[in-house]
Design an enzyme around this catalytic site. Sequence first.
Site, PDB file in Angstrom:
ATOM      1  N   SER A  17       0.950  -1.002  -0.538  1.00  0.00           N
ATOM      2  CA  SER A  17      -0.664  -0.421   0.455  1.00  0.00           C
ATOM      3  C   SER A  17       0.967   1.458  -0.166  1.00  0.00           C
ATOM      4  O   SER A  17       2.236   1.300   0.260  1.00  0.00           O
ATOM      5  CB  SER A  17      -0.687  -0.341   1.421  1.00  0.00           C
ATOM      6  N   SER A 177      10.869   9.532   8.506  1.00  0.00           N
ATOM      7  CA  SER A 177       9.790  10.867   8.662  1.00  0.00           C
ATOM      8  C   SER A 177      10.186  11.434   9.376  1.00  0.00           C
ATOM      9  O   SER A 177      11.015  11.598  10.038  1.00  0.00           O
ATOM     10  CB  SER A 177       9.011   9.749   9.470  1.00  0.00           C
ATOM     11  N   TYR A 190       7.064   5.549  17.431  1.00  0.00           N
ATOM     12  CA  TYR A 190       7.215   5.874  16.226  1.00  0.00           C
ATOM     13  C   TYR A 190       8.281   6.435  15.785  1.00  0.00           C
ATOM     14  O   TYR A 190       9.865   6.500  15.023  1.00  0.00           O
ATOM     15  CB  TYR A 190       5.526   6.156  16.096  1.00  0.00           C
ATOM     16  N   LYS A 194      11.796   5.867  14.420  1.00  0.00           N
ATOM     17  CA  LYS A 194      12.404   6.508  13.125  1.00  0.00           C
ATOM     18  C   LYS A 194      13.708   7.628  13.238  1.00  0.00           C
ATOM     19  O   LYS A 194      14.842   7.558  12.518  1.00  0.00           O
ATOM     20  CB  LYS A 194      11.298   7.816  12.420  1.00  0.00           C
ATOM     21  N   THR A 225      -1.388   8.643   2.496  1.00  0.00           N
ATOM     22  CA  THR A 225      -1.791   7.146   2.435  1.00  0.00           C
ATOM     23  C   THR A 225      -2.276   7.228   3.462  1.00  0.00           C
ATOM     24  O   THR A 225      -2.973   7.919   4.630  1.00  0.00           O
ATOM     25  CB  THR A 225      -0.779   6.744   2.574  1.00  0.00           C
TER      26      THR A 225
HETATM   27  N1  NAP Z   1       2.171   9.024   4.670  1.00  0.00           N
HETATM   28  C1  NAP Z   1       2.754   9.994   5.630  1.00  0.00           C
HETATM   29  O1  NAP Z   1       2.862  10.655   5.751  1.00  0.00           O
HETATM   30  C2  NAP Z   1       3.889   8.949   5.839  1.00  0.00           C
HETATM   31  C3  NAP Z   1       5.269  10.584   6.526  1.00  0.00           C
HETATM   32  C4  NAP Z   1       6.012   9.826   6.927  1.00  0.00           C
HETATM   33  C5  NAP Z   1       6.629   8.653   6.989  1.00  0.00           C
HETATM   34  N2  NAP Z   1       6.200   7.922   7.007  1.00  0.00           N
HETATM   35  C6  NAP Z   1       6.775   6.037   5.814  1.00  0.00           C
HETATM   36  O2  NAP Z   1       6.827   5.705   5.093  1.00  0.00           O
HETATM   37  C7  NAP Z   1       6.677   4.881   5.136  1.00  0.00           C
HETATM   38  C8  NAP Z   1       5.631   3.569   4.107  1.00  0.00           C
HETATM   39  O3  NAP Z   1       4.159   4.256   5.141  1.00  0.00           O
HETATM   40  P1  NAP Z   1       2.795   4.317   4.414  1.00  0.00           P
HETATM   41  O4  NAP Z   1       2.219   5.919   4.280  1.00  0.00           O
HETATM   42  O5  NAP Z   1       2.887   3.773   2.600  1.00  0.00           O
HETATM   43  O6  NAP Z   1       1.496   3.951   5.129  1.00  0.00           O
HETATM   44  P2  NAP Z   1       1.165   2.460   4.696  1.00  0.00           P
HETATM   45  O7  NAP Z   1      -0.057   2.204   3.600  1.00  0.00           O
HETATM   46  O8  NAP Z   1       0.062   2.221   5.846  1.00  0.00           O
HETATM   47  O9  NAP Z   1       1.996   1.805   4.873  1.00  0.00           O
HETATM   48  C9  NAP Z   1       2.364   0.677   5.369  1.00  0.00           C
HETATM   49  C10 NAP Z   1       3.016  -0.512   4.728  1.00  0.00           C
HETATM   50  O10 NAP Z   1       4.124  -1.021   6.136  1.00  0.00           O
HETATM   51  C11 NAP Z   1       3.594  -2.288   5.735  1.00  0.00           C
HETATM   52  N3  NAP Z   1       3.682  -3.465   6.751  1.00  0.00           N
HETATM   53  C12 NAP Z   1       3.338  -2.501   8.083  1.00  0.00           C
HETATM   54  N4  NAP Z   1       3.413  -3.539   8.986  1.00  0.00           N
HETATM   55  C13 NAP Z   1       3.238  -4.898   8.916  1.00  0.00           C
HETATM   56  C14 NAP Z   1       4.764  -5.616   9.673  1.00  0.00           C
HETATM   57  N5  NAP Z   1       4.708  -5.424  10.514  1.00  0.00           N
HETATM   58  N6  NAP Z   1       5.234  -6.705   8.523  1.00  0.00           N
HETATM   59  C15 NAP Z   1       5.187  -6.918   7.574  1.00  0.00           C
HETATM   60  N7  NAP Z   1       5.133  -4.832   6.327  1.00  0.00           N
HETATM   61  C16 NAP Z   1       4.586  -4.649   7.147  1.00  0.00           C
HETATM   62  C17 NAP Z   1       2.223  -2.426   5.531  1.00  0.00           C
HETATM   63  O11 NAP Z   1       2.348  -3.573   3.989  1.00  0.00           O
HETATM   64  P3  NAP Z   1       0.931  -4.723   4.916  1.00  0.00           P
HETATM   65  O12 NAP Z   1      -0.347  -3.939   6.124  1.00  0.00           O
HETATM   66  O13 NAP Z   1       0.355  -5.787   4.337  1.00  0.00           O
HETATM   67  O14 NAP Z   1       1.854  -5.948   5.934  1.00  0.00           O
HETATM   68  C18 NAP Z   1       1.969  -1.610   4.560  1.00  0.00           C
HETATM   69  O15 NAP Z   1       2.029  -2.062   2.876  1.00  0.00           O
HETATM   70  C19 NAP Z   1       6.408   3.795   6.657  1.00  0.00           C
HETATM   71  O16 NAP Z   1       7.370   3.028   6.613  1.00  0.00           O
HETATM   72  C20 NAP Z   1       5.796   5.612   7.203  1.00  0.00           C
HETATM   73  O17 NAP Z   1       6.401   5.710   8.478  1.00  0.00           O
HETATM   74  C21 NAP Z   1       4.927   7.781   6.034  1.00  0.00           C
END
Ligand code: NAP
Length: 302
Positions: A17, A177, A190, A194, A225
């Site tokens: 995702s 992040s 969290y 990070k 997301t």
């Molecule tokens: N969106 C933002 O604004 C933002 C900002 C700063 C940093 N980030 C970072 O960006 C990265 C991606 O996040 P996102 O925003 O794309 O959120 P997301 O849509 O919730 O995606 C999170 C991903 O991590 C995987 N995941 C979570 N727990 C897991 C586990 N125990 N084992 C294997 N896979 C796991 C999920 O896959 P499954 O559910 O299939 O396991 C999913 O594909 C993260 O590291 C997040 O901290 C995002």
Amino acid sequence: MRQTLEEKVVWITGASSGIGRALAVEAARRGARLLLSGRNEAALRETAERCGAASAHETGSSKGGTVSAQRASRTKFEHASSHETGSARPECVILPFDLADLSACAAAARRAEAIFGRIDVLALNAGVSQRAKFAETAPEVFDAIVRTNFSASVALTRAILPGMRARDSGTIVAISSVAGLMGAPWRTAYSASKHALAGFFGSLRAELHGSGIQISMVYPGFVRTAISENAFAGDGSKHGELDPLQQAGQDPAETARLVWNSVGAGALEIKVAFDFKARLGVFLSRHVPGLFVRSISRHGGL
Ligand SMILES: NC(=O)c1ccc[n+]([C@@H]2O[C@H](COP(=O)([O-])OP(=O)(O)OC[C@H]3O[C@@H](n4cnc5c(N)ncnc54)[C@H](OP(=O)(O)O)[C@@H]3O)[C@@H](O)[C@H]2O)c1
């Protein structure tokens, strides 16, 4: 020298995702061979299908509308287990496993390396956020966040690095992040996980200086997301709400383009989707911490 993803073997965690899916689709468009990980197998299959479509479409447009047989074969994908039964080499393999289970990480890394014979790019993107005060977060929930976001990245790096060192080439991309650059309420685990990524990879980068291995840290600000919906409440249940900052955040496809462009250009510290609020927060937390803490507490977090 600018690196491209053409024919590179790219392993992306959290590819089911959000940012990870977008990184996968963009890498496919740029000609990468992909390993996609996460726990949700159906969602990984969907990412693989989108990668196939992106890859075929790109070849179609670059060849005046004719999809070449070679690139069109990338629309095929497989599950890692069927690959091991000896079928033809696929261009996109899904490798589901739970990162919170550290023993599964080393096993998954062995399988990942065996599939294409090497990992050129390891994109450590998977992550889970938190929406609960420290006092209200169960210790096992706190630990699961740190394991998923930090310890699993160390375990995968430990497993993949020897191959990269033997070839003296490879790239590790770690997605941190804005909360990896400053503290934030309701995100103790969290934010700590990070920050730990930055400490670990900053140190490892210095140890590898002069080698052909690049380590790039990525600090997203706000990307559209489901990260806040999927965040853990204190008891480990899902928070279930989309935060306004994510709702108004950057399109993940744009984030992915910027990340791969910056990584390809050799950038080591990459800020993406880093709006004024993110920049101001990091600045204040460093230089005016008293004002920062008053302001972030009043606004209820990031
Ligand atoms: N969106 C933002 O604004 C933002 C900002 C700063 C940093 N980030 C970072 O960006 C990265 C991606 O996040 P996102 O925003 O794309 O959120 P997301 O849509 O919730 O995606 C999170 C991903 O991590 C995987 N995941 C979570 N727990 C897991 C586990 N125990 N084992 C294997 N896979 C796991 C999920 O896959 P499954 O559910 O299939 O396991 C999913 O594909 C993260 O590291 C997040 O901290 C995002």
